[in-house]
Design a protein around this motif. Structure first.
Motif, PDB file in Angstrom:
ATOM      1  N   ARG A  38      33.161  11.897 -12.592  1.00 32.66           N
ATOM      2  CA  ARG A  38      33.493  12.976 -13.165  1.00 32.66           C
ATOM      3  C   ARG A  38      32.279  13.190 -14.034  1.00 32.66           C
ATOM      4  O   ARG A  38      31.861  12.246 -14.569  1.00 32.66           O
ATOM      5  N   HIS A  93      32.076  15.129 -18.125  1.00 34.10           N
ATOM      6  CA  HIS A  93      31.839  16.113 -19.111  1.00 34.10           C
ATOM      7  C   HIS A  93      31.760  16.500 -19.520  1.00 34.10           C
ATOM      8  O   HIS A  93      30.323  15.726 -19.923  1.00 34.10           O
ATOM      9  N   GLN A  94      32.079  17.313 -20.003  1.00 32.93           N
ATOM     10  CA  GLN A  94      30.974  18.446 -21.432  1.00 32.93           C
ATOM     11  C   GLN A  94      32.310  17.822 -22.626  1.00 32.93           C
ATOM     12  O   GLN A  94      32.327  17.926 -23.044  1.00 32.93           O
ATOM     13  N   ASN A  95      31.010  17.647 -23.706  1.00 37.02           N
ATOM     14  CA  ASN A  95      31.394  17.969 -24.641  1.00 37.02           C
ATOM     15  C   ASN A  95      31.724  18.896 -25.534  1.00 37.02           C
ATOM     16  O   ASN A  95      31.162  19.893 -25.667  1.00 37.02           O
ATOM     17  N   GLY A 144      44.071  12.970 -14.316  1.00 35.22           N
ATOM     18  CA  GLY A 144      42.591  12.884 -14.336  1.00 35.22           C
ATOM     19  C   GLY A 144      42.244  13.775 -13.182  1.00 35.22           C
ATOM     20  O   GLY A 144      41.297  14.811 -13.234  1.00 35.22           O
TER      21      GLY A 144
END
Length: 146
Positions: free
Chosen positions: A78, A80-82, A141
């Motif tokens: 996965r 994830h983008q901040n 998730g």
């Protein structure tokens, strides 16, 4: 006993035997999955990305992911983008591998197949981890709760 009762008994017996066989196979599948998860490792890779290089970095990550998912030991990943545009790490990749050895072999192959894949200025900081404690439910998730 009449023919109808014999047919019903035979059908019920066959259904019970199929159910037991199916349950046994499912239990074996769960046991194998649980064992694989206990021996697996987690890659956590943070990416510092220069402004304006996000799309290029995402494309490079996808290319790497597409290569790695064909390798032995790959379980899933996965990215994830901040949500904070000023955050230090723009992307964080979390991937699960069956073993550290398989991860290392796969990434060595990837470096040969995709040299210089990341855009200039991108800093990646990968690390392999083992889960030692968790309160997350299975499937936590997943998109759409699947």
């Amino acid at each position: 006993m009449n023919t109808r009762k014999k047919t019903i008994i035979a059908a019920v017996t066959a259904a019970v035997l199929l159910c037991v066989a199916g349950c046994t196979a499912k239990a074996e599948q769960w046991r194998a999955q649980r064992e694989a998860m206990q021996n697996s490792v987690v890659l956590i890779n943070t990416f510092e990305v220069p402004q304006g290089k996000e799309a290029e970095t995402l494309a490079a990550w996808q290319k790497s992911r597409d290569f790695l998912k064909t390798q032995p030991g790959y379980i899933g990943t996965r990215l994830h983008q901040n949500i904070d545009p000023n955050g230090k790490y723009h992307f964080v990749n979390v991937a699960r591998w069956r073993s550290a050895e398989e991860f290392k072999a796969a990434t060595a192959k990837m470096r040969q197949a995709l040299p210089d894949n990341m855009p200039e200025g991108v800093t990646a900081s990968p690390g392999l981890f083992k889960v030692i404690e968790s309160d997350m439910q299975r499937g936590f998730g997943r998109r759409g709760g699947k």
